[in-house]
Design a protein around this motif. Structure first.
Motif, PDB file in Angstrom:
ATOM      1  N   ASP A  21       0.824  -1.209   0.000  1.00  0.00           N
ATOM      2  CA  ASP A  21       0.000   0.000   0.000  1.00  0.00           C
ATOM      3  C   ASP A  21       0.857   1.257   0.000  1.00  0.00           C
ATOM      4  O   ASP A  21       0.422   2.320  -0.477  1.00  0.00           O
ATOM      5  N   ALA A  22       2.078   1.130   0.545  1.00  0.00           N
ATOM      6  CA  ALA A  22       2.988   2.276   0.582  1.00  0.00           C
ATOM      7  C   ALA A  22       3.738   2.459  -0.735  1.00  0.00           C
ATOM      8  O   ALA A  22       4.539   3.392  -0.863  1.00  0.00           O
ATOM      9  N   GLY A  23       3.478   1.574  -1.701  1.00  0.00           N
ATOM     10  CA  GLY A  23       4.059   1.755  -3.021  1.00  0.00           C
ATOM     11  C   GLY A  23       5.111   0.755  -3.420  1.00  0.00           C
ATOM     12  O   GLY A  23       5.678   0.846  -4.518  1.00  0.00           O
ATOM     13  N   ILE A  24       5.426  -0.219  -2.559  1.00  0.00           N
ATOM     14  CA  ILE A  24       6.415  -1.235  -2.913  1.00  0.00           C
ATOM     15  C   ILE A  24       5.765  -2.293  -3.794  1.00  0.00           C
ATOM     16  O   ILE A  24       4.702  -2.827  -3.455  1.00  0.00           O
ATOM     17  N   ASP A  25       6.382  -2.581  -4.926  1.00  0.00           N
ATOM     18  CA  ASP A  25       5.869  -3.605  -5.827  1.00  0.00           C
ATOM     19  C   ASP A  25       6.090  -4.990  -5.211  1.00  0.00           C
ATOM     20  O   ASP A  25       7.177  -5.272  -4.699  1.00  0.00           O
TER      21      ASP A  25
END
Length: 463
Positions: A21-25
């Motif tokens: 959710d914080a943007g890590i794939d």
């Protein structure tokens, strides 16, 4: 004193989702996991040949990344899979591995074996032929590594869901899991190593780490450093062991209250001959007592019950062990309050709290909440739980501790550290760690008395 957060399978999934959710794939996280594990394997085994076993899920995807990274370092690497990859990240990792993929059931052994079949969240055991094949490949290898967890292990309880080999090392990914420290699974993990990931796992349940102790202040005296009182009983040897452990714990003074007078032992311990419960109660009116220990060698008769009642009514910080716990269990238990430490082994725990559900961590937490005390649930894996939800889990204790009197030493240590710190949870954590470290400093086949001589060195190492 923390050794890192311990996450259940559900908590680990939530931590991963928070990272996503914080943007890590998700695939980038898999690359991190595989790279971290490959680095550890490279450092341990250098250029010895490797067989990586990959399962159908994300743990198998980690395995494909490990294989690729190790091959890039010049190792001879083979991969064997248990079917097709099923998750999108695992499929990407498999595609990035451009070498052949063998069948787990027919793959030849290798010098190094990497188990990336199944990791966190396994809910059922491996099929018997697969479990047997994994055990055989590990047995043939000189070095073996389990990725995240050994395949066949239940994450939260440490139960073995199927036949599980003993690995030389286990590389935890992102955070520790209960099964890394709880038996029987802990006995199959070997050396524990943590592969960090770009996530920030946090939890009240922590792996017990080495404490940071402080030396006495320049103006300290025997009472400012803590006076420990030990109530003896019908088996003097137990209370003598506990008293000497308290005396070597950093406390300033130890007073043993018992009907017998010892003929040997440290002269620094004050022995007061008291045989009546009212006489013990009178001795316990001393407000300088910083911690009171009852239980080692106490006995189970009416005299013992009267001594226990005197201790419970004294108002002092308490450590209750052994016979004191059995007596409490017979009386239906008692809410102790936050100034007490209870140190039950498995049998004492069940007598005192009943057959509680869940993992050992769950049971310790429930016991701490119901009693209002810090509970040290002893064993090859010891769980220290506070009523406010803090938990520390200690693993790796030497099996040589399974000998008479070592529990009395631990109880004395806990009382001594409680007198020094005034904090039951901190004292219990320090005592468990120092007890284990003292045992590691002893030769095999030691007796409880040998632990006493090793305590000063264990304490000195943490100053």
């Amino acid at each position: 004193m923390t050794g890192g957060a311990i996450l259940t399978a559900a908590q680990m999934r939530a931590a991963e989702q928070a990272a996503f959710d914080a943007g890590i794939d998700p695939y980038d996280l898999m690359e991190q996991a595989g790279a971290a594990a490959a680095e550890i394997i490279w450092r341990a085994g250098h250029k010895r040949d490797v067989l990586v076993l990959c399962g159908p899920g994300n743990n198998g995807g980690d395995g494909f990344v490990i294989a690729r990274r190790l091959r890039e370092r010049g190792l001879s690497v083979r991969v064997a899979a248990l079917g097709e990859s099923r998750t999108s990240s695992a499929q990407r990792a498999r595609k990035a591995w451009d070498g052949p993929v063998e069948d787990v059931m027919t793959a030849a052994p290798a010098t190094q074996l990497v188990d990336a079949l199944f990791g966190t969240g396994l809910s059922r055991g491996l099929d018997e032929p697969v479990a047997e094949r994994l055990c055989a490949l590990v047995a043939h290898a000189t070095a073996s590594y389990a990725i995240d967890l050994p395949s066949g292990v239940e994450t939260d309880s440490g139960a073995l869901l199927s036949a599980t080999p003993r690995f030389g090392a286990c590389i935890a990914l992102g955070a520790w899991k209960p099964a890394h420290l709880l038996h029987p699974a802990a006995g199959h993990c070997g050396r524990l190593m943590l592969g960090p990931l770009d996530m920030a796992p946090d939890n009240d349940v922590q792996r017990l780490g080495a404490p940071l102790l402080t030396a006495p202040a320049a103006d300290a005296h025997k009472y400012s450093r803590g006076l420990v009182a030990v109530v003896g009983g019908g088996m003097p040897g137990a209370s003598l062991l506990a008293s000497e452990a308290a005396a070597r714990s950093g406390a300033g003074s130890v007073r043993r209250l018992a009907a017998d007078m010892p003929t040997s032992g440290p002269h620094a311990i004050i022995n007061r001959q008291v045989d009546r419960a009212d006489a013990i109660a009178e001795q316990l009116t001393d407000k300088r007592i910083a911690a009171l220990l009852v239980g080692p060698g106490l006995g189970l008769d009416e005299v013992a019950r009267a001594r226990l009642r005197a201790a419970l009514d004294s108002g002092h910080r308490l450590v209750l062990d052994a016979d004191a716990l059995t007596l409490l269990g017979e009386e239906g238990g008692r809410t102790m309050g936050r100034e007490a430490i209870l140190t039950p082994h498995e049998g004492e725990f069940r007598r005192l709290f009943g057959d509680l559900p869940g993992s050992k961590i769950d049971r310790a937490c429930a016991a701490a909440r119901s009693s209002g005390a810090v509970v040290v649930y002893k064993g090859a894996d010891s769980v220290i739980a506070a009523p406010d939800g803090r938990v520390a889990v200690a693993g790796g204790a030497t099996p040589w501790l399974s000998t008479a009197g070592t529990g009395d030493v631990l109880a004395g240590l806990a009382a001594g550290r409680l007198a020094v710190t005034g904090d039951p949870f901190r004292a219990a954590c320090e005592a468990v760690w120092l007890h284990g470290d003292a045992a590691r400093r002893c030769r095999p086949a030691f007796v409880a008395d040998d632990l006493l001589a090793a305590l000063p060195a264990a304490i000195a190492a943490r100053l």
